[in-house]
Scaffold this motif. Sequence first.
Motif, PDB file in Angstrom:
ATOM      1  N   ASP A  98       0.886  -1.166   0.000  1.00 13.90           N
ATOM      2  CA  ASP A  98       0.000   0.000   0.000  1.00 13.90           C
ATOM      3  C   ASP A  98       0.925   1.218   0.000  1.00 13.90           C
ATOM      4  OD1 ASP A  98      -2.464   1.267   2.416  1.00 13.90           O
ATOM      5  OD2 ASP A  98      -1.937   1.919   0.394  1.00 13.90           O
ATOM      6  N   ILE A  99       0.927   1.963  -1.109  1.00 16.35           N
ATOM      7  CA  ILE A  99       1.976   2.960  -1.343  1.00 16.35           C
ATOM      8  C   ILE A  99       1.384   4.281  -1.800  1.00 16.35           C
ATOM      9  CG2 ILE A  99       3.900   3.543  -2.901  1.00 16.35           C
ATOM     10  CD1 ILE A  99       4.620   0.585  -2.963  1.00 16.35           C
ATOM     11  N   THR A 100       1.949   5.365  -1.301  1.00 15.69           N
ATOM     12  CA  THR A 100       1.704   6.686  -1.885  1.00 15.69           C
ATOM     13  C   THR A 100       2.859   7.010  -2.821  1.00 15.69           C
ATOM     14  OG1 THR A 100       0.385   7.535  -0.047  1.00 15.69           O
ATOM     15  CG2 THR A 100       1.476   9.146  -1.447  1.00 15.69           C
ATOM     16  N   ALA A 101       2.531   7.268  -4.074  1.00 16.24           N
ATOM     17  CA  ALA A 101       3.556   7.503  -5.083  1.00 16.24           C
ATOM     18  C   ALA A 101       3.102   8.594  -6.039  1.00 16.24           C
ATOM     19  CB  ALA A 101       3.837   6.219  -5.861  1.00 16.24           C
ATOM     20  N   LEU A 102       4.065   9.156  -6.744  1.00 12.78           N
ATOM     21  CA  LEU A 102       3.777  10.206  -7.713  1.00 12.78           C
ATOM     22  C   LEU A 102       3.091   9.591  -8.917  1.00 12.78           C
ATOM     23  CD1 LEU A 102       4.230  13.249  -8.118  1.00 12.78           C
ATOM     24  CD2 LEU A 102       6.320  12.671  -9.370  1.00 12.78           C
ATOM     25  N   SER A 103       1.941  10.150  -9.257  1.00 11.89           N
ATOM     26  CA  SER A 103       1.179   9.701 -10.414  1.00 11.89           C
ATOM     27  C   SER A 103       0.841  10.932 -11.243  1.00 11.89           C
ATOM     28  CB  SER A 103      -0.094   8.989  -9.974  1.00 11.89           C
ATOM     29  OG  SER A 103      -0.870   8.599 -11.092  1.00 11.89           O
ATOM     30  N   GLY A 104       1.603  11.152 -12.305  1.00 14.38           N
ATOM     31  CA  GLY A 104       1.451  12.392 -13.057  1.00 14.38           C
ATOM     32  C   GLY A 104       1.975  13.546 -12.219  1.00 14.38           C
ATOM     33  N   SER A 105       1.095  14.509 -11.916  1.00 10.62           N
ATOM     34  CA  SER A 105       1.498  15.676 -11.120  1.00 10.62           C
ATOM     35  C   SER A 105       1.085  15.555  -9.659  1.00 10.62           C
ATOM     36  CB  SER A 105       0.877  16.936 -11.714  1.00 10.62           C
ATOM     37  OG  SER A 105       1.292  17.122 -13.051  1.00 10.62           O
ATOM     38  N   TYR A 106       0.477  14.434  -9.308  1.00 12.42           N
ATOM     39  CA  TYR A 106      -0.065  14.293  -7.968  1.00 12.42           C
ATOM     40  C   TYR A 106       0.458  13.034  -7.291  1.00 12.42           C
ATOM     41  CZ  TYR A 106      -3.366  17.631  -9.910  1.00 12.42           C
ATOM     42  OH  TYR A 106      -3.927  18.716 -10.511  1.00 12.42           O
ATOM     43  N   TYR A 107       0.432  13.068  -5.960  1.00 16.26           N
ATOM     44  CA  TYR A 107       0.704  11.864  -5.197  1.00 16.26           C
ATOM     45  C   TYR A 107      -0.622  11.163  -4.949  1.00 16.26           C
ATOM     46  CZ  TYR A 107       5.575  12.993  -4.382  1.00 16.26           C
ATOM     47  OH  TYR A 107       6.908  13.251  -4.554  1.00 16.26           O
ATOM     48  N   ARG A 108      -0.588   9.863  -5.129  1.00 10.46           N
ATOM     49  CA  ARG A 108      -1.795   9.076  -4.961  1.00 10.46           C
ATOM     50  C   ARG A 108      -1.463   7.807  -4.199  1.00 10.46           C
ATOM     51  NH1 ARG A 108      -5.075   7.060 -10.188  1.00 10.46           N
ATOM     52  NH2 ARG A 108      -3.228   5.772 -10.392  1.00 10.46           N
ATOM     53  N   ARG A 109      -2.375   7.422  -3.318  1.00  9.89           N
ATOM     54  CA  ARG A 109      -2.196   6.204  -2.535  1.00  9.89           C
ATOM     55  C   ARG A 109      -2.967   5.076  -3.199  1.00  9.89           C
ATOM     56  NH1 ARG A 109      -3.247   5.612   4.007  1.00  9.89           N
ATOM     57  NH2 ARG A 109      -2.933   3.350   4.152  1.00  9.89           N
ATOM     58  N   SER A 110      -2.268   3.980  -3.462  1.00  7.33           N
ATOM     59  CA  SER A 110      -2.888   2.829  -4.119  1.00  7.33           C
ATOM     60  C   SER A 110      -2.257   1.541  -3.625  1.00  7.33           C
ATOM     61  CB  SER A 110      -2.688   2.896  -5.647  1.00  7.33           C
ATOM     62  OG  SER A 110      -3.333   4.003  -6.203  1.00  7.33           O
ATOM     63  N   GLY A 111      -2.964   0.441  -3.892  1.00  3.20           N
ATOM     64  CA  GLY A 111      -2.410  -0.877  -3.623  1.00  3.20           C
ATOM     65  C   GLY A 111      -1.747  -1.431  -4.861  1.00  3.20           C
ATOM     66  N   TYR A 112      -0.624  -2.126  -4.672  1.00  2.00           N
ATOM     67  CA  TYR A 112       0.123  -2.684  -5.794  1.00  2.00           C
ATOM     68  C   TYR A 112       0.427  -4.152  -5.515  1.00  2.00           C
ATOM     69  CZ  TYR A 112       0.891   2.190  -7.082  1.00  2.00           C
ATOM     70  OH  TYR A 112       0.712   3.506  -7.423  1.00  2.00           O
TER      71      TYR A 112
END
Length: 123
Positions: A98-112
Amino acid sequence: QVQLVESGGGLVQPGGSLRLSCAASGSIFRIYDMGWYRQAPGNQRELVAGFTSDGSTNYADSVKGRFTISRDNAKKTVYLQMNSLKPEDTAVYYCYADITALSGSYYRRSGYWGQGTQVTVSS
């Protein structure tokens, strides 16, 4: 793009040991939960062992005393040391985070999820 790359699976005899590794890469800001699930043919995916965001660990009852999860925060890597392996441990093992990472111009929290690594325990 976050990636989880697993390694360390294989074929081992009952009573043997294996060590799985899972390394996270990408523009990661923070890792919350991280751990291992497994799925045997015909079964649902189940939690094997994991770290929660507060650093505590969880283990499935079936692996307590035999498996140990550990991590290297600097390497963003978790390990699963599996000892006294049994045929019923045979499954595809998946790393989860479960990670918060840069997605485009925003940080987003998702499961990987990782791609999975096969563990086969057989004589």
